[in-house]
Design an enzyme around this catalytic site. Structure first.
Site, mmCIF file in Angstrom:
data_model
loop_
_atom_site.group_PDB
_atom_site.id
_atom_site.type_symbol
_atom_site.label_atom_id
_atom_site.label_comp_id
_atom_site.label_asym_id
_atom_site.label_seq_id
_atom_site.Cartn_x
_atom_site.Cartn_y
_atom_site.Cartn_z
ATOM 1 N N GLU A 180 0.835 -1.212 0.000
ATOM 2 C CA GLU A 180 0.000 0.000 0.000
ATOM 3 C C GLU A 180 0.868 1.259 0.000
ATOM 4 O O GLU A 180 0.552 2.245 -0.673
ATOM 5 C CB GLU A 180 -0.934 0.027 1.221
ATOM 6 C CG GLU A 180 -1.916 -1.135 1.317
ATOM 7 C CD GLU A 180 -3.051 -1.080 0.306
ATOM 8 O OE1 GLU A 180 -3.072 -0.162 -0.529
ATOM 9 O OE2 GLU A 180 -3.907 -1.986 0.344
ATOM 10 N N ARG A 184 0.551 3.749 -3.256
ATOM 11 C CA ARG A 184 -0.097 5.055 -3.014
ATOM 12 C C ARG A 184 0.925 6.176 -2.849
ATOM 13 O O ARG A 184 0.811 7.226 -3.474
ATOM 14 C CB ARG A 184 -0.976 4.985 -1.765
ATOM 15 C CG ARG A 184 -2.085 3.964 -1.909
ATOM 16 C CD ARG A 184 -3.036 3.966 -0.730
ATOM 17 N NE ARG A 184 -3.721 2.694 -0.655
ATOM 18 C CZ ARG A 184 -4.989 2.519 -0.303
ATOM 19 N NH1 ARG A 184 -5.732 3.539 0.029
ATOM 20 N NH2 ARG A 184 -5.532 1.330 -0.259
ATOM 21 N N ASP A 313 -5.358 -9.934 -7.993
ATOM 22 C CA ASP A 313 -5.645 -8.971 -9.066
ATOM 23 C C ASP A 313 -4.436 -8.315 -9.744
ATOM 24 O O ASP A 313 -4.155 -8.536 -10.922
ATOM 25 C CB ASP A 313 -6.608 -7.885 -8.549
ATOM 26 C CG ASP A 313 -6.212 -7.272 -7.192
ATOM 27 O OD1 ASP A 313 -5.156 -7.633 -6.658
ATOM 28 O OD2 ASP A 313 -6.974 -6.416 -6.693
ATOM 29 N N GLU A 492 -12.638 0.073 -9.733
ATOM 30 C CA GLU A 492 -12.265 -0.886 -10.785
ATOM 31 C C GLU A 492 -13.177 -0.856 -12.017
ATOM 32 O O GLU A 492 -12.696 -0.959 -13.154
ATOM 33 C CB GLU A 492 -12.176 -2.305 -10.217
ATOM 34 C CG GLU A 492 -10.907 -2.577 -9.420
ATOM 35 C CD GLU A 492 -10.865 -1.910 -8.046
ATOM 36 O OE1 GLU A 492 -11.944 -1.470 -7.572
ATOM 37 O OE2 GLU A 492 -9.779 -1.826 -7.453
ATOM 38 N N THR A 579 -1.245 0.663 -10.213
ATOM 39 C CA THR A 579 -2.520 0.083 -9.783
ATOM 40 C C THR A 579 -3.338 1.041 -8.916
ATOM 41 O O THR A 579 -4.501 0.787 -8.629
ATOM 42 C CB THR A 579 -2.288 -1.266 -9.069
ATOM 43 O OG1 THR A 579 -3.531 -1.957 -8.974
ATOM 44 C CG2 THR A 579 -1.673 -1.061 -7.688
HETATM 45 C C1 DMJ Z 1 -6.499 0.187 -4.888
HETATM 46 O O1 DMJ Z 1 -5.781 0.497 -3.768
HETATM 47 C C2 DMJ Z 1 -5.638 -0.477 -5.902
HETATM 48 O O2 DMJ Z 1 -6.289 -0.433 -7.114
HETATM 49 C C3 DMJ Z 1 -5.294 -1.901 -5.577
HETATM 50 O O3 DMJ Z 1 -4.655 -2.572 -6.628
HETATM 51 C C4 DMJ Z 1 -6.502 -2.698 -5.194
HETATM 52 N N1 DMJ Z 1 -7.681 -1.919 -5.196
HETATM 53 C C5 DMJ Z 1 -7.689 -0.664 -4.517
HETATM 54 C C6 DMJ Z 1 -8.959 0.065 -4.839
HETATM 55 O O4 DMJ Z 1 -10.055 -0.731 -4.944
#
Ligand code: DMJ
Length: 596
Positions: A180, A184, A313, A492, A579
């Site tokens: 995370e 982020r 994912d 998503e 992501t």
């Molecule tokens: C986000 O923090 C990122 O997209 C992560 O890959 C998984 N999904 C959350 C948001 O849903």
């Protein structure tokens, strides 16, 4: 069989050729000019044919394009998703785009008013909180900066930059999640560096943060530990599962660390994350899928669920994006991605029983009394898996829209070997994700279960009168809503809509995105400021939880904005999105070209 030598016309079918009503039998069929024209054409056809031959010689794809137009245009392209019929061009829809900017302002300015600098925001109590007792690490501020830059919110941006410059500290003696923090905070800093034309503030902070994170890779396998004490610079295991790491978490650091390596010319960032990919490749499971846990000492996959949702994912997402990030110079990622996609198609992509919706199932490992392992297909799809439709479409074309311009929508000749399969299923998966918004709020639940014959459920009719193909497990009118029923401002589906629109120019993706945006406005907006998670997508008025996830501002509103913005802004041939939706530029590596 009676046969007079003539083929009989089917009863009721159209007469083959009727004489014009006012024609008389003895009128000549052609007048004199038409006859002369025919004469000319007879003389001209040879040079015309030669010219056409020369043109095809110079443009060899012409023939296949013509052929595919005739053979397949109404099959693969029109029905599952894109066609010139609904092509609206790639220009901005200014009104809708600006409505999204207003929503961002509503979210950001209340956070700034109530909780500036705190990691998380609680819009109902008007408070902030930090991830640990040791103080914040700019989780929300840094996650939001590039969205302000993209939306042109200069004053808000200036205040956010000042906070990073004067208040941000990573010297926190506490444990933070490696993945995370990378997607982020490191991703946000790198993206801000790129979009500010290289403001050194962001690169310096990115280097500092990455250096603090590096110790997580000091494990026997090289797979990173899930947590990092940023102050002590020590990797920390998960106390509940000390030997395990999650596949998506270890395989979703690569875009950020590789780009940092490119910027600094320091190999160490690159090597650490590349070694993770090497370990994954060396330990691939026989069917090519990846279970959601790996063993941090041996580097092997551990029997555990296989899915496109949580903990699985972004492993698949980053396989493709690593290949795109370096301008398609690292074939190993394309091969790994292709291998994984074949396995996903073979094992996970499923059709629902009534309306034949396409969705992704999960595989759950089970052992019999003799210890033998088998896999049970479970018809459950996380909202998280909805990134996958757009991702499949992005990976379907020969270029991924990076080195060569791709037609919009793509032509037959612009698809990869399995591109048509991926494109088609990508479109279908998006349609399914959109369908999961068919709830009282117009928002989709955290988890949807799909019907299978053995589920023992009584048929509930959908709006169209057929039994509903999906449901929220444990939900029943009047009862406490299960966890699965919530919508927590996730991005998503709109992420896939953004990609699909950029790749097709098809208005339907904008229309769906607009519907979702309006539902967020109606059911998640807190009038006094911010947006909140809602507890049950099938309850109106909605009940809210006191939490605004940071990905609302970094992802959901950014993708919605870009869905309505002109496609030249952050175009897919120049950027990949990490992501967490932080755009990073595509680049050509000078020295490092991946592993084989
Ligand atoms: C986000 O923090 C990122 O997209 C992560 O890959 C998984 N999904 C959350 C948001 O849903």
């Amino acid at each position: 069989m009676p046969d007079d030598g003539l083929r009989k016309r089917k009863t009721g079918s159209k007469p083959e050729k009727e004489p014009p009503q006012n024609a008389t039998a003895d009128e000549p069929e052609f007048d004199i000019d038409s006859a002369a024209l025919l004469q000319y054409l007879k003389i001209l056809w040879i040079p015309l044919l030669l010219c056409f031959g020369l043109f095809v010689y110079i443009n060899p794809s012409t023939l296949s394009d013509i052929a595919s137009f005739w053979i397949e245009s109404d099959d693969w392209q029109t029905s599952p998703g894109s066609s010139t019929k609904s092509f609206v061009g790639l220009g901005a829809d200014i009104e809708k785009r600006d409505a999204v900017v207003e929503a961002f302002k509503h979210a950001w300015r209340s956070y700034e008013r109530d909780a500036m600098g705190d990691d998380e925001y609680h819009p109902i109590s008007h408070k902030g909180s930090n991830l640990t007792q040791a103080g914040g690490i700019g989780y929300t501020v840094i996650d939001s900066i590039d969205t302000m830059l993209i939306m042109g919110l200069e004053d808000d941006y200036a205040r956010a930059r000042k906070w990073v410059d004067t208040r941000l500290s990573f010297d926190r003696d506490a444990e933070f999640n490696t993945f995370e923090t990378t997607i982020r905070v490191l991703g946000g800093l790198l993206s801000a560096y790129e979009l500010t034309d290289h403001d050194k503030l962001y690169l310096d902070r990115a280097i500092e943060l990455a250096d603090r994170i590096l110790p997580v890779f000091d494990t026997p396998s090289g797979l990173p530990l899930p947590n990092i004490n940023l102050g002590k610079r020590e990797g920390v295991s998960d106390p509940y599962l000390p030997l395990l790491v999650s596949t998506a978490e270890v395989a979703t650091l690569q875009l950020e660390f590789r780009y940092l390596s490119y910027l600094t010319d320091e190999d160490i960032y690159w090597e650490k994350v590349e070694s993770v990919m090497r370990t994954i490749k060396e330990n691939q499971m026989p069917h090519g899928l990846a279970s959601i846990y790996m063993h941090v000492e041996t580097g092997q996959f551990v029997p555990s669920a296989i899915r496109l949702g949580s903990r699985g994912d972004s492993y698949y997402e980053y396989l493709l994006k690593q290949y795109l990030q370096t301008n398609q110079t690292e074939d190993v990622y394309r091969q790994m991605y292709d291998h994984a996609m074949a396995a996903v198609h073979e094992n996970l992509i499923t059709k629902s029983p009534y309306t034949r919706m396409t969705y992704t199932s999960e595989l759950i490992p089970e052992r019999n009394s003799g210890g033998q392992l088998s896999w049970r297909l479970t018809p459950k799809q996380d909202h998280l898996a909805c990134f996958f439709g757009g991702s499949l479409m992005l990976g379907a074309t020969i270029t991924g829209a990076s080195t060569l311009p791709v037609s919009i929508p793509p032509r037959q000749s612009e698809f990869m070997d399995h591109g048509k399969r991926d494109w088609k299923d990508g479109v279908e998966l998006i349609k399914t994700c959109v369908d999961t918004h068919d709830t009282l709020t117009g928002l989709s639940p955290e988890i949807a279960h799909f019907r299978i014959p053995s589920d023992g459920m009584i048929d509930v009719l959908s709006k169209s009168g057929v039994p509903a193909d999906w449901y929220i497990k444990g939900a029943s009118p009047g009862a406490e809503a299960p966890y699965d029923a919530r919508y927590m401002l996730r991005p998503e589906t709109v992420e896939s809509l953004f990609l699909a629109f950029r790749l097709t120019g098809d208005i339907r993706y904008r229309d769906w995105g607009w519907d979702i945006f309006q539902s967020i406005e109606k059911h998640c907006k807190v009038e006094t400021g911010g947006y909140a998670t809602i507890m049950n997508v099938d309850e109106v008025p909605s009940r809210k939880e006191d939490k605004m996830e940071t990905f609302l501002m970094s992802e959901t509103l950014k993708y919605l904005f870009l869905l309505f913005e002109d496609a030249s802004v952050l175009s897919l041939d120049k950027y990949i999105f990490n992501t967490e939706a932080h755009p990073l530029p595509i680049f050509s590596p000078h020295i490092r070209t991946g592993f084989s």
